[in-house]
Each structure stands twice: as structure tokens, then as C-alpha cells.
Design a protein around this motif. Structure first.
Motif, PDB file in Angstrom:
ATOM      1  N   GLN A 262     -48.211 -12.894  -6.655  1.00  0.00           N
ATOM      2  CA  GLN A 262     -47.615 -11.798  -6.335  1.00  0.00           C
ATOM      3  C   GLN A 262     -47.237 -10.875  -7.551  1.00  0.00           C
ATOM      4  O   GLN A 262     -46.635 -11.321  -8.323  1.00  0.00           O
ATOM      5  CB  GLN A 262     -46.201 -11.938  -5.333  1.00  0.00           C
ATOM      6  CG  GLN A 262     -46.492 -12.620  -4.157  1.00  0.00           C
ATOM      7  CD  GLN A 262     -47.355 -11.724  -3.141  1.00  0.00           C
ATOM      8  OE1 GLN A 262     -46.988 -10.824  -3.085  1.00  0.00           O
ATOM      9  NE2 GLN A 262     -48.393 -12.352  -2.687  1.00  0.00           N
ATOM     10  N   PRO A 263     -47.273  -9.395  -7.378  1.00  0.00           N
ATOM     11  CA  PRO A 263     -46.761  -8.609  -8.537  1.00  0.00           C
ATOM     12  C   PRO A 263     -45.424  -8.858  -8.826  1.00  0.00           C
ATOM     13  O   PRO A 263     -44.567  -9.021  -7.917  1.00  0.00           O
ATOM     14  CB  PRO A 263     -47.199  -7.364  -8.280  1.00  0.00           C
ATOM     15  CG  PRO A 263     -48.269  -7.395  -7.154  1.00  0.00           C
ATOM     16  CD  PRO A 263     -48.017  -8.557  -6.429  1.00  0.00           C
ATOM     17  N   ARG A 264     -45.113  -8.869 -10.262  1.00  0.00           N
ATOM     18  CA  ARG A 264     -43.604  -9.022 -10.413  1.00  0.00           C
ATOM     19  C   ARG A 264     -43.261  -8.180 -11.449  1.00  0.00           C
ATOM     20  O   ARG A 264     -43.911  -7.670 -12.490  1.00  0.00           O
ATOM     21  CB  ARG A 264     -43.382 -10.399 -11.067  1.00  0.00           C
ATOM     22  CG  ARG A 264     -43.409 -11.309 -10.202  1.00  0.00           C
ATOM     23  CD  ARG A 264     -43.223 -13.040 -10.898  1.00  0.00           C
ATOM     24  NE  ARG A 264     -41.991 -12.865 -11.368  1.00  0.00           N
ATOM     25  CZ  ARG A 264     -40.873 -13.420 -10.708  1.00  0.00           C
ATOM     26  NH1 ARG A 264     -40.808 -13.737  -9.481  1.00  0.00           N
ATOM     27  NH2 ARG A 264     -39.584 -13.414 -11.423  1.00  0.00           N
ATOM     28  N   ALA A 265     -41.828  -7.619 -11.449  1.00  0.00           N
ATOM     29  CA  ALA A 265     -41.299  -6.648 -12.347  1.00  0.00           C
ATOM     30  C   ALA A 265     -41.268  -7.308 -13.880  1.00  0.00           C
ATOM     31  O   ALA A 265     -40.961  -8.577 -13.894  1.00  0.00           O
ATOM     32  CB  ALA A 265     -40.264  -6.017 -12.100  1.00  0.00           C
ATOM     33  N   GLY A 266     -41.603  -6.627 -14.813  1.00  0.00           N
ATOM     34  CA  GLY A 266     -41.513  -7.402 -16.209  1.00  0.00           C
ATOM     35  C   GLY A 266     -39.990  -7.550 -16.430  1.00  0.00           C
ATOM     36  O   GLY A 266     -39.240  -6.984 -16.301  1.00  0.00           O
ATOM     37  N   ILE A 267     -39.930  -8.524 -17.533  1.00  0.00           N
ATOM     38  CA  ILE A 267     -38.585  -8.822 -17.859  1.00  0.00           C
ATOM     39  C   ILE A 267     -38.369  -8.083 -19.158  1.00  0.00           C
ATOM     40  O   ILE A 267     -39.263  -7.840 -19.910  1.00  0.00           O
ATOM     41  CB  ILE A 267     -38.293 -10.519 -18.055  1.00  0.00           C
ATOM     42  CG1 ILE A 267     -39.439 -10.844 -19.013  1.00  0.00           C
ATOM     43  CG2 ILE A 267     -38.387 -10.959 -16.832  1.00  0.00           C
ATOM     44  CD1 ILE A 267     -38.929 -12.342 -19.390  1.00  0.00           C
ATOM     45  N   SER A 268     -37.227  -7.944 -19.708  1.00  0.00           N
ATOM     46  CA  SER A 268     -36.735  -7.266 -20.981  1.00  0.00           C
ATOM     47  C   SER A 268     -37.237  -8.470 -22.109  1.00  0.00           C
ATOM     48  O   SER A 268     -37.122  -9.613 -21.833  1.00  0.00           O
ATOM     49  CB  SER A 268     -35.432  -6.736 -21.200  1.00  0.00           C
ATOM     50  OG  SER A 268     -34.602  -7.897 -21.244  1.00  0.00           O
ATOM     51  N   LEU A 269     -37.312  -7.889 -23.091  1.00  0.00           N
ATOM     52  CA  LEU A 269     -37.365  -8.718 -24.483  1.00  0.00           C
ATOM     53  C   LEU A 269     -35.913  -9.793 -24.559  1.00  0.00           C
ATOM     54  O   LEU A 269     -35.974 -10.825 -24.894  1.00  0.00           O
ATOM     55  CB  LEU A 269     -37.377  -8.061 -25.821  1.00  0.00           C
ATOM     56  CG  LEU A 269     -37.645  -8.842 -27.109  1.00  0.00           C
ATOM     57  CD1 LEU A 269     -38.829  -9.589 -27.129  1.00  0.00           C
ATOM     58  CD2 LEU A 269     -37.715  -7.574 -28.329  1.00  0.00           C
ATOM     59  N   GLY A 270     -34.772  -9.113 -24.164  1.00  0.00           N
ATOM     60  CA  GLY A 270     -33.263  -9.972 -24.305  1.00  0.00           C
ATOM     61  C   GLY A 270     -33.437 -10.860 -23.357  1.00  0.00           C
ATOM     62  O   GLY A 270     -33.150 -11.926 -23.697  1.00  0.00           O
ATOM     63  N   GLN A 271     -34.024 -10.628 -22.199  1.00  0.00           N
ATOM     64  CA  GLN A 271     -34.033 -11.688 -21.074  1.00  0.00           C
ATOM     65  C   GLN A 271     -34.953 -12.966 -21.558  1.00  0.00           C
ATOM     66  O   GLN A 271     -34.814 -14.057 -21.269  1.00  0.00           O
ATOM     67  CB  GLN A 271     -34.704 -11.091 -19.702  1.00  0.00           C
ATOM     68  CG  GLN A 271     -33.451  -9.875 -19.107  1.00  0.00           C
ATOM     69  CD  GLN A 271     -34.122  -9.568 -17.967  1.00  0.00           C
ATOM     70  OE1 GLN A 271     -35.336  -8.889 -18.088  1.00  0.00           O
ATOM     71  NE2 GLN A 271     -33.267  -9.415 -16.839  1.00  0.00           N
ATOM     72  N   ALA A 272     -36.151 -12.238 -22.154  1.00  0.00           N
ATOM     73  CA  ALA A 272     -37.251 -13.473 -22.578  1.00  0.00           C
ATOM     74  C   ALA A 272     -36.348 -14.553 -23.509  1.00  0.00           C
ATOM     75  O   ALA A 272     -36.724 -15.701 -23.691  1.00  0.00           O
ATOM     76  CB  ALA A 272     -38.343 -12.899 -23.168  1.00  0.00           C
ATOM     77  N   TRP A 273     -35.570 -13.878 -24.526  1.00  0.00           N
ATOM     78  CA  TRP A 273     -34.779 -14.798 -25.422  1.00  0.00           C
ATOM     79  C   TRP A 273     -33.835 -15.465 -24.811  1.00  0.00           C
ATOM     80  O   TRP A 273     -33.487 -16.561 -25.450  1.00  0.00           O
ATOM     81  CB  TRP A 273     -34.169 -13.807 -26.561  1.00  0.00           C
ATOM     82  CG  TRP A 273     -35.001 -13.324 -27.552  1.00  0.00           C
ATOM     83  CD1 TRP A 273     -35.635 -12.263 -27.777  1.00  0.00           C
ATOM     84  CD2 TRP A 273     -35.294 -14.123 -28.698  1.00  0.00           C
ATOM     85  NE1 TRP A 273     -36.347 -12.320 -28.919  1.00  0.00           N
ATOM     86  CE2 TRP A 273     -36.383 -13.603 -29.449  1.00  0.00           C
ATOM     87  CE3 TRP A 273     -35.084 -15.690 -29.156  1.00  0.00           C
ATOM     88  CZ2 TRP A 273     -36.842 -13.941 -30.762  1.00  0.00           C
ATOM     89  CZ3 TRP A 273     -35.646 -16.055 -30.459  1.00  0.00           C
ATOM     90  CH2 TRP A 273     -36.434 -15.232 -31.210  1.00  0.00           C
ATOM     91  N   ARG A 274     -33.445 -15.282 -23.566  1.00  0.00           N
ATOM     92  CA  ARG A 274     -32.596 -16.070 -22.870  1.00  0.00           C
ATOM     93  C   ARG A 274     -33.123 -17.157 -21.986  1.00  0.00           C
ATOM     94  O   ARG A 274     -32.288 -17.992 -21.233  1.00  0.00           O
ATOM     95  CB  ARG A 274     -31.460 -15.142 -22.086  1.00  0.00           C
ATOM     96  CG  ARG A 274     -30.760 -14.324 -23.078  1.00  0.00           C
ATOM     97  CD  ARG A 274     -29.567 -13.831 -22.579  1.00  0.00           C
ATOM     98  NE  ARG A 274     -30.008 -12.972 -21.440  1.00  0.00           N
ATOM     99  CZ  ARG A 274     -30.075 -11.439 -21.545  1.00  0.00           C
ATOM    100  NH1 ARG A 274     -30.054 -11.133 -22.905  1.00  0.00           N
ATOM    101  NH2 ARG A 274     -30.256 -10.701 -20.517  1.00  0.00           N
ATOM    102  N   GLU A 275     -34.357 -17.345 -22.077  1.00  0.00           N
ATOM    103  CA  GLU A 275     -35.284 -18.021 -20.888  1.00  0.00           C
ATOM    104  C   GLU A 275     -35.269 -19.548 -21.582  1.00  0.00           C
ATOM    105  O   GLU A 275     -35.783 -19.742 -22.577  1.00  0.00           O
ATOM    106  CB  GLU A 275     -36.483 -17.492 -20.668  1.00  0.00           C
ATOM    107  CG  GLU A 275     -36.297 -16.352 -19.687  1.00  0.00           C
ATOM    108  CD  GLU A 275     -37.829 -16.032 -19.400  1.00  0.00           C
ATOM    109  OE1 GLU A 275     -38.154 -15.349 -18.202  1.00  0.00           O
ATOM    110  OE2 GLU A 275     -38.773 -16.126 -20.149  1.00  0.00           O
TER     111      GLU A 275
END
Length: 410
Positions: free
Chosen positions: A201-214
Motif C-alpha cells: 500500500q502506498p504510504r506517505a513519506g516520513i521526515s528526516l527528523g522522524q527517521a532519526w527517532r525510529e
């Protein structure tokens, strides 16, 4: 399972070319470091400070490379990175052979470092996309292509040095080569807006800041950092360990390091077979375990023959961690760019922190025992390998009925 896109085989060849050219550039620069040092009249300490400009360019560019990929696309980022590398080499050439000046040389190296970092992230993101289209875990082979490019460049550099080709001519020629090569190869890259794989399923992209918190992304970064440290320690200290610890000649030490490089390259070439048969996480754990055993054998070896066997196991074990971590970061294509840039940023700190850390240990314990730190890093990688299990929102390569177990198949 859907059939691969007709464009995927062409894109695979293009990614191989991007990795080869990247390795070719890096090895060319390394081969010219002594010439640059001598021309500028620098001490080893002064040269190490100059080299820091290249590292700083890479480290500062790496965290934002994902955003650059999202803004301009993978192909344009690779091409743009190669252009920045070429311009950096031009500045270095003019500064060294034209003016003999250190500050502009540092500026050129900073630019080259930033360019190669952006190029590196973008080609890994493209490689991950190609894996998904082909439904094959082949990232390790892309990284093997990097090694082959660096070996080819090293051989050519030796010949050019023997015939007296000046530094400026060598660096400028390579700058032109990488721009022309990436111009041609990136034309066959996949489109950045590729359709979702069947069932995804297509998904909206996350931000760079969110990626750093994963947590998963950061743990993959730790995995890559540990395995980069394992690889980098061998690059910097394996030959010296043989020379100091077993009293061999300089050439014999380099020969031992060559065993490591050949073993690692072979491990990356056959890596997809291990990933197919074992699954990603078990293969990573096996790889990290073999690396730890190899370092242990190297450190405790009673003679140089056993130490070289340790170097061979060390190289085989170091083969899969870095490329497979990059592949894991790109599992979910919509967010591959930002996650790969985060993982790269965390992982590449090993190349900055590793040499001084092992150097400090070597001053106290000797080089042979200092490289035990690489075994410790391998054990840490073994424990965090579970983070590389295929992303729940992504598509496991060749998952079939084993997706829950994180298996990868061709």
C-alpha cells in the motif's frame, strides 16, 4: 510474486557502474595522498589534518543527503555528487601543483567529501530499489563492485606513478571519467516514482527528523557502524598488526591485508546465496560471528600462517554487514532515502572514530591486541542484527511464505 520490471536489469547494470566509479575515485585519491603530502611539504600530522577536511565534508553532507535525494531524485543526486567530486578534484589539483597552498586544497577536499557522500547515499537507495524490482538481495554485490573499482584504480595508479604522471593530470582525468561515467549510467536508473509492488500500500513519506527517532533505523545504523568499524580496523591496522606482531616485512604485511580484501570481496559476491538460504538476520549473525572468530584467531595466532587464516575469516565475516544494513534501511521504498541517509550518518562515524580509538589502544597494548576492539564490535553487531528483519510496512525480497521470518530469496 510479480515479474521484475523490464527496466530493472538495465538499472542493475547502472548501479554496478555507479559503485565501480565511486570506488575508482576513492582509490585514486588514496594513491595520490603521498604525492600531495610531499608537494605541500606537510608532516604526517599536518596531512592528517588536511585529510580531515574530506571527512568533514562527508560527515556534514551525509545527514542531508536523503533530503537531497527526495528533492532531486536518485539519478540527479548521483550525477550531481560526481560533478561536485570532479570540481573538488580540480580545486585540489590547481591548489597543490599550481599554488602549493593548503587552504584551497582543504576546500577542494571538503567539496569532494560532500559530493561522494551524497553520491554514496543515492546509489545505495537506487540499489535498494533495484533489489525490490528484481526480488533479489544483491546489495552485497554492488558493494563488491565498489571494491573491484578500487582495486582497478589502485593498479592503474601504480602504473601512472611509475611513468611519472603528475598529480594534477591524474586527478583531473579521473574527475572527467566519473562525470562521464555517471552521466551515462544514471540514464538507466529506475524512475523515482516507481509503482508499488503488488500487495504494498502506498504510504506517505516520513521526515528526516522522524527517521532519526525510529528505533529500528537507529539500530540498523548501529549494526552498520559496528561492521564498518570491523572493516575499517582491518583497513587501517591489519598490515601493521602482522608487521609489528609477527615481525614480517612490509610487503608480507600488505600481502596479509590483501588476503582480507580478497576474502571480503568474495564474501560479498556470494552473499546473496547466504541471504537466500539462511534469511537476512541469520546470515548477518553468522557473518558477525565469523568476523569475531577471525579477529580472535588473528590476535591469538602463534605464527603468521595462523594469523593470515584469521585475516581470511575476518574478511569473510566483514562482507555482509555494511551492504545488508543499507538494504534493510531501504526496505520501504517511500522512506528509503531518509532512512539510508540516517543509517549512513550513524555508520560512517566508524571511519572517523575508529582509527584514533584503535590507535590509542595500540599505544597501550600494541597493534595486535588493539584490534580486539573489532571483535567486540562484531559481537555487538550480532546482537542488534534482529533490527534488520524486513520492515513490516515494506516488501521482503522473495518473501513468499516466509516473510514473517524475514527470509530473503532470489
Amino acid at each position: 510474486m510479480s515479474s521484475p520490471s523490464p527496466a530493472a536489469p538495465r538499472a542493475r547494470t547502472a548501479v554496478y557502474a555507479a559503485f565501480v566509479l565511486n570506488g575508482f575515485f576513492m582509490s585514486t585519491w588514496v594513491a595520490r595522498i603521498p604525492s600531495v603530502r610531499d608537494t605541500l611539504g606537510l608532516s604526517n600530522g599536518g596531512m592528517s589534518l588536511l585529510l580531515l577536511a574530506f571527512s568533514l565534508g562527508s560527515v556534514l553532507a551525509m545527514p542531508i543527503a536523503g533530503a537531497v535525494v527526495l528533492r532531486f531524485g536518485r539519478a540527479r543526486t548521483v550525477l550531481g555528487g560526481s560533478v561536485v567530486v570532479a570540481l573538488g578534484l580540480l580545486v585540489v589539483s590547481v591548489s597543490v601543483d599550481g599554488f602549493g597552498s593548503v587552504p584551497p586544497t582543504a576546500l577542494g577536499l571538503f567539496a569532494a567529501g560532500a559530493g561522494v557522500a551524497s553520491w554514496d547515499v543515492a546509489m545505495n537507495v537506487e540499489g535498494s530499489a533495484v533489489e525490490r524490482r528484481l526480488d533479489r538481495a544483491i546489495m552485497s554485490r554492488f558493494h563488491a563492485a565498489w571494491s573491484l573499482g578500487s582495486v582497478a584504480s589502485a593498479g592503474i595508479s601504480v602504473l601512472l606513478l611509475k611513468v611519472g604522471v603528475p598529480t594534477w593530470a591524474h586527478l583531473c582525468a579521473v574527475g572527467v571519467l566519473v562525470v562521464l561515467g555517471t552521466t551515462v549510467s544514471t540514464r538507466s536508473f529506475l524512475g523515482d516514482a516507481a509503482p508499488a509492488t503488488a500487495g504494498e500500500q502506498p504510504r506517505a513519506g516520513i521526515s528526516l527528523g522522524q527517521a532519526w527517532r525510529e528505533p529500528r533505523t537507529l539500530l540498523i545504523g548501529v549494526l552498520v557502524l559496528c561492521m564498518a568499524f570491523v572493516e575499517g580496523t582491518a583497513n587501517d591496522w591489519l598490515a601493521l598488526g602482522l608487521i609489528d606482531g609477527h615481525d614480517v616485512s612490509h610487503s608480507a604485511g600488505v600481502a596479509g591485508f590483501t588476503v582480507f580484501v580478497v576474502a571480503m570481496t568474495c564474501g560479498r559476491l556470494v552473499g546473496p546465496v547466504a541471504l537466500q538460504r539462511l534469511g537476512r538476520v541469520p546470515a548477518l549473525r553468522l557473518s558477525a560471528g565469523v568476523a569475531a572468530v577471525g579477529v580472535g584467531v588473528f590476535v591469538l595466532a602463534p605464527n603468521v600462517t595462523v594469523a593470515v587464516v584469521g585475516a581470511l575469516l575476518w574478511g569473510l565475516g566483514a562482507a555482509l554487514g555494511f551492504p545488508t544494513g543499507m538494504s534493510a534501511a531501504g526496505d520501504e521504498e517511500a522512506n528509503a532515502a531518509v532512512r539510508v541517509s540516517v543509517v549512513s550518518s550513524v555508520g560512517y562515524t566508524a571511519f572517523l572514530a575508529g582509527p584514533p580509538l584503535v590507535g590509542l589502544l595500540a599505544d597501550r597494548t600494541g597493534v595486535v591486541h588493539a584490534v580486539t576492539a573489532a571483535a567486540v564490535a562484531s559481537v555487538v553487531a550480532l546482537f542488534v542484527a534482529a533490527a534488520a528483519r524486513p520492515h513490516a510496512d515494506g516488501v521482503a525480497l522473495g518473501a513468499g511464505g516466509a516473510a514473517a521470518e524475514g527470509k530473503l530469496s532470489s
